[in-house]
Design an enzyme around this catalytic site. Structure first.
Site, PDB file in Angstrom:
ATOM      1  N   ASP A   1      38.411  46.576  35.703  1.00 19.61           N
ATOM      2  CA  ASP A   1      39.089  45.283  35.587  1.00 19.61           C
ATOM      3  C   ASP A   1      40.221  45.225  36.601  1.00 19.61           C
ATOM      4  O   ASP A   1      41.143  46.033  36.566  1.00 19.61           O
ATOM      5  CB  ASP A   1      39.639  45.128  34.167  1.00 19.61           C
ATOM      6  CG  ASP A   1      40.218  43.752  33.884  1.00 19.61           C
ATOM      7  OD1 ASP A   1      40.423  42.975  34.834  1.00 19.61           O
ATOM      8  OD2 ASP A   1      40.485  43.462  32.702  1.00 19.61           O
TER       9      ASP A   1
ATOM     10  N   HIS B   1      36.385  42.076  34.890  1.00 20.41           N
ATOM     11  CA  HIS B   1      37.203  41.409  33.868  1.00 20.41           C
ATOM     12  C   HIS B   1      36.405  40.471  32.970  1.00 20.41           C
ATOM     13  O   HIS B   1      36.523  40.517  31.752  1.00 20.41           O
ATOM     14  CB  HIS B   1      38.325  40.628  34.555  1.00 20.41           C
ATOM     15  CG  HIS B   1      39.275  39.960  33.606  1.00 20.41           C
ATOM     16  ND1 HIS B   1      40.122  40.667  32.778  1.00 20.41           N
ATOM     17  CD2 HIS B   1      39.517  38.650  33.352  1.00 20.41           C
ATOM     18  CE1 HIS B   1      40.838  39.826  32.057  1.00 20.41           C
ATOM     19  NE2 HIS B   1      40.487  38.592  32.380  1.00 20.41           N
TER      20      HIS B   1
ATOM     21  N   SER C   1      40.461  37.991  27.831  1.00 19.95           N
ATOM     22  CA  SER C   1      41.575  37.800  28.756  1.00 19.95           C
ATOM     23  C   SER C   1      42.867  37.451  28.000  1.00 19.95           C
ATOM     24  O   SER C   1      43.194  38.098  27.016  1.00 19.95           O
ATOM     25  CB  SER C   1      41.206  36.745  29.806  1.00 19.95           C
ATOM     26  OG  SER C   1      42.104  36.769  30.880  1.00 19.95           O
TER      27      SER C   1
END
Length: 420
Positions: free
Chosen positions: A325, A359, A230
């Site tokens: 994602d 994600h 991330s």
């Protein structure tokens, strides 16, 4: 509870978090229909559970590595399905397992169609293997935890940046140490005496962390590896591009530009912050938002001062993107970075993308997270992905991570330390 029905975990009921298990039931009636259940409580007290319906064979046995679930949280042959399909009893909660000292405990049970329990067994899933040492680090500006595998070493050294949600997560670092890596996981804010919030990031912090890691007696690789996820993905890119001693970087569902906070080095700003437009988020009926389209385009001229100059890096990159994602467009960022490196004549990278994955790609066999609270937006967000595909991606990626670091963080057979 039936005395005849037996529920077994093979090879043992105690294992590492990232290890698969075989769940077997014996002593049922021929062709009996039963419900298999899993239940666990995370560190925040949130209950996660799953269930699936199975039919016993002619001998009254069920083997989850062989037999298909007919209905429930998943269908088909999914040996670890009861683990990855567990859902929270409260909406928008992400499974929290950040402390490495205690195992993740899962209760498996088998029930009659009417609901009565026939048998149960407890599975203890540890983050730290036998002999792994855990040492909190509070030295200089560094706040983190150092995990060292058992044995003399030397071991490949890895800096784990994990996510950017504040605080410290030990899960991935502890498991990597259990697989033979010397790992330092660090917090940037929200841990120990660090500030609860930040307005800028200083690369000097990571430089200090790398020096600390390389100076460990059992650190065997000439340089260090960096693993991210991330927001910390762009930090990992910057670490590799601006700092010496970085041999291998794993970027997982990050951005190609420096996001949210300006980046400083030696008290000078080196990258501006790529910003986010809340007007471009998409609301959903669940109350969670989709943020994928909210980031400003890093390739536009007015945002190029935020792009990380990855062509400066001398180490190897592994770019990992989930194609579903919903946090942001990781696949597009990855493609842009591949193009950038190719334009500069660089071949120091490999990439992998996962259709149907969301994600949060983490070590395998934890509960899939469809949505949870987002520290930056202040509201729940959808992370994307389809549970089965996401779980398969985590299994594949976990092997890939270890292979990549072992290949590019080769250790000297004998590491000689000077002695006074």
């Amino acid at each position: 509870m039936s005395n005849q029905v037996r529920l077994r975990l093979l090879p043992t009921a105690r294992c590492l978090f990232d290890e698969p298990i075989q769940l077997k039931v014996a002593g049922l009636r021929s062709k009996q229909m039963v419900t298999m259940r899993a239940r666990s409580t995370d560190e925040k007290g949130v209950v996660f559970s799953s269930s699936a319906t199975y039919r016993a064979d002619g001998s009254g046995e069920i083997d989850l590595s062989r037999d298909a679930s007919l209905s429930g949280n998943y269908v088909g042959v999914e040996p670890m399905g009861l683990l990855w399909s567990m859902r929270p009893d409260i909406l928008h909660k992400r499974f929290q397992k950040t402390n490495s000292l205690n195992p993740h405990v899962v209760n498996f049970s088998v029930h009659e169609e009417e609901g009565g329990m026939l048998a149960e067994v407890k599975n203890e899933r540890f983050l730290m293997g036998d002999g792994v040492s855990r040492v909190p680090v509070k030295q200089g500006n560094i706040r983190g935890v150092l995990f060292t595998p058992p044995g003399e070493g030397p071991f490949p050294a890895v800096l784990d940046l994990y996510t950017f949600g504040g605080g410290l997560s030990e899960k991935r670092a502890a498991l990597l140490a259990s697989r033979g890596f010397l790992v330092l996981t660090v917090a940037l804010y929200g841990h120990d005496d660090l500030p609860k919030n930040i307005k800028e990031v200083h690369l000097d912090y990571f430089e200090e962390s790398i020096k600390f890691l390389k100076n460990q007696d059992k650190a065997g690789s000439n340089g260090v590896g960096v693993i991210s996820l991330s927001k910390s993905g762009d930090l990992a890119l910057s670490v590799a591009s601006y700092l010496p001693g970085v041999q291998a970087v794993i970027w997982i569902n990050g951005c190609s530009a420096n996001v949210a906070f300006p980046l400083y080095y030696k008290n000078r700003q080196i990258l501006s912050a790529l910003k986010f437009d809340m007007n471009k988020v998409i609301s959903t009926e669940s109350g969670a938002i989709i943020t994928k389209y909210g980031m400003h385009d890093p390739l536009k001229e007015e945002n190029k001062a935020s792009l990380v100059p990855i062509e400066r890096a001398s180490g190897r990159f592994l770019f990992v993107a989930s194609e579903d994602d919903l946090n942001w467009d990781s696949k597009a960022y990855m493609n842009a970075m591949v193009d950038r490196l190719k334009r500069h004549g660089k071949e120091n990278f490999e990439s992998v993308s996962y259709p149907g994955a969301g994600h949060y790609l983490e070590p395998p066999f934890g509960p899939y997270c469809p949505s949870s609270f987002h520290a930056v937006t202040g509201v729940p967000v959808l992370w994307g992905g389809e549970p089965k595909a996401h779980a398969a991606a985590e299994v594949h990626l976990w092997r890939k991570i270890q292979e990549f670091f072992r290949t590019h963080l080769s250790c000297d057979k004998i590491k000689i330390k000077s002695k006074l």
